[in-house]
Design a protein around this motif. Structure first.
Motif, PDB file in Angstrom:
ATOM      1  N   ARG A  26       0.843  -1.195   0.000  1.00  0.00           N
ATOM      2  CA  ARG A  26       0.000   0.000   0.000  1.00  0.00           C
ATOM      3  C   ARG A  26       0.878   1.244   0.000  1.00  0.00           C
ATOM      4  NH1 ARG A  26      -2.981  -2.171   4.644  1.00  0.00           N
ATOM      5  NH2 ARG A  26      -3.568  -4.189   3.861  1.00  0.00           N
ATOM      6  N   ASP A  27       0.811   2.062   1.039  1.00  0.00           N
ATOM      7  CA  ASP A  27       1.566   3.313   1.097  1.00  0.00           C
ATOM      8  C   ASP A  27       2.811   3.212   1.965  1.00  0.00           C
ATOM      9  OD1 ASP A  27      -0.376   4.451  -0.466  1.00  0.00           O
ATOM     10  OD2 ASP A  27      -1.486   5.295   1.219  1.00  0.00           O
ATOM     11  N   TYR A  28       3.275   1.987   2.228  1.00  0.00           N
ATOM     12  CA  TYR A  28       4.400   1.804   3.130  1.00  0.00           C
ATOM     13  C   TYR A  28       5.495   0.961   2.502  1.00  0.00           C
ATOM     14  CZ  TYR A  28       1.493   3.700   6.806  1.00  0.00           C
ATOM     15  OH  TYR A  28       0.724   4.530   7.550  1.00  0.00           O
ATOM     16  N   PRO A  46       6.561   5.148   5.860  1.00  0.00           N
ATOM     17  CA  PRO A  46       5.657   5.734   4.854  1.00  0.00           C
ATOM     18  C   PRO A  46       6.429   6.093   3.584  1.00  0.00           C
ATOM     19  CG  PRO A  46       5.460   6.852   6.975  1.00  0.00           C
ATOM     20  CD  PRO A  46       6.624   5.927   7.074  1.00  0.00           C
ATOM     21  N   ALA A  48       5.656   8.145   1.351  1.00  0.00           N
ATOM     22  CA  ALA A  48       5.616   9.588   1.123  1.00  0.00           C
ATOM     23  C   ALA A  48       6.752  10.326   1.832  1.00  0.00           C
ATOM     24  CB  ALA A  48       4.271  10.148   1.574  1.00  0.00           C
ATOM     25  N   LYS A  93       6.002   6.583  -5.492  1.00  0.00           N
ATOM     26  CA  LYS A  93       5.259   6.351  -4.251  1.00  0.00           C
ATOM     27  C   LYS A  93       4.561   5.005  -4.232  1.00  0.00           C
ATOM     28  CE  LYS A  93       6.447  10.459  -3.058  1.00  0.00           C
ATOM     29  NZ  LYS A  93       7.828  10.549  -2.753  1.00  0.00           N
ATOM     30  N   GLY A  94       5.239   3.994  -4.777  1.00  0.00           N
ATOM     31  CA  GLY A  94       4.722   2.635  -4.707  1.00  0.00           C
ATOM     32  C   GLY A  94       3.830   2.231  -5.856  1.00  0.00           C
ATOM     33  N   GLU A 103      -4.614   6.303 -11.001  1.00  0.00           N
ATOM     34  CA  GLU A 103      -4.855   7.189  -9.865  1.00  0.00           C
ATOM     35  C   GLU A 103      -5.070   8.616 -10.341  1.00  0.00           C
ATOM     36  OE1 GLU A 103      -2.126   8.777  -6.406  1.00  0.00           O
ATOM     37  OE2 GLU A 103      -2.786   6.732  -6.006  1.00  0.00           O
TER      38      GLU A 103
END
Length: 121
Positions: A26-28, A46, A48, A93-94, A103
Motif C-alpha cells: 500500500r503506502d508503506y 511511509p 511519502a 510512491k509505490g 490514480e
C-alpha cells in the motif's frame, strides 16, 4: 516487487548491517528482517516520507540509497531483485506506471446522466 539481501542502515545509533527483504505494501515500505528460528521483525516506513532516492556506483557496484526521517538505507547490488525498478517504485510512491495513470484519472470527476439531470434542474 521484493528486494532481498543485506542492507546498511545509518541512524543516530550508528551503522548496522541487517539482512531482510524490502517491498511496498500500500503506502508503506516494509522491511522484514529474518532472524534464526523463523522469527521476523517488521518495520514500516511511509513511502511519502522517503527522500534522497538515488542509485550510486562505487567501485563498479551499484547501490540504492534513500532516507526516511533520520534513518538512511543503502542496498547493494548483491540483492535479489532489480535496483532500478525498485527505485522507480519508490519515486512513484509505490505505484507502477499503469497504477499511477489510473490514480491520476480517478482524481478527475466523472458525472453520470443522473448527475447531469440534477444539474439541469
Amino acid at each position: 516487487m521484493k528486494l532481498e539481501g543485506t542492507c546498511k542502515i545509518y541512524s543516530t545509533l550508528g551503522l548496522e548491517y541487517q539482512f531482510g527483504e524490502f517491498y511496498i505494501d500500500r503506502d508503506y515500505l516494509v522491511f522484514d528482517q529474518n532472524f534464526s528460528l523463523g522469527m521476523k521483525k517488521r518495520q514500516t516506513f511511509p513511502v511519502a516520507k522517503l527522500r534522497n532516492i538515488t542509485i550510486t556506483a562505487e567501485e563498479n557496484e551499484l547501490s540504492l540509497t534513500f532516507s526516511c526521517d533520520n534513518i538512511q538505507f543503502e542496498i547493494n547490488e548483491n540483492t535479489h531483485g532489480n535496483l532500478r525498478e525498485f527505485k522507480g517504485l519508490l519515486e512513484n510512491k509505490g505505484l507502477n506506471g499503469a497504477d499511477f495513470k489510473k490514480e491520476k484519472n480517478s482524481e478527475k470527476t466523472s458525472y453520470t446522466t443522473h448527475h447531469y439531470h440534477n444539474f439541469a434542474q
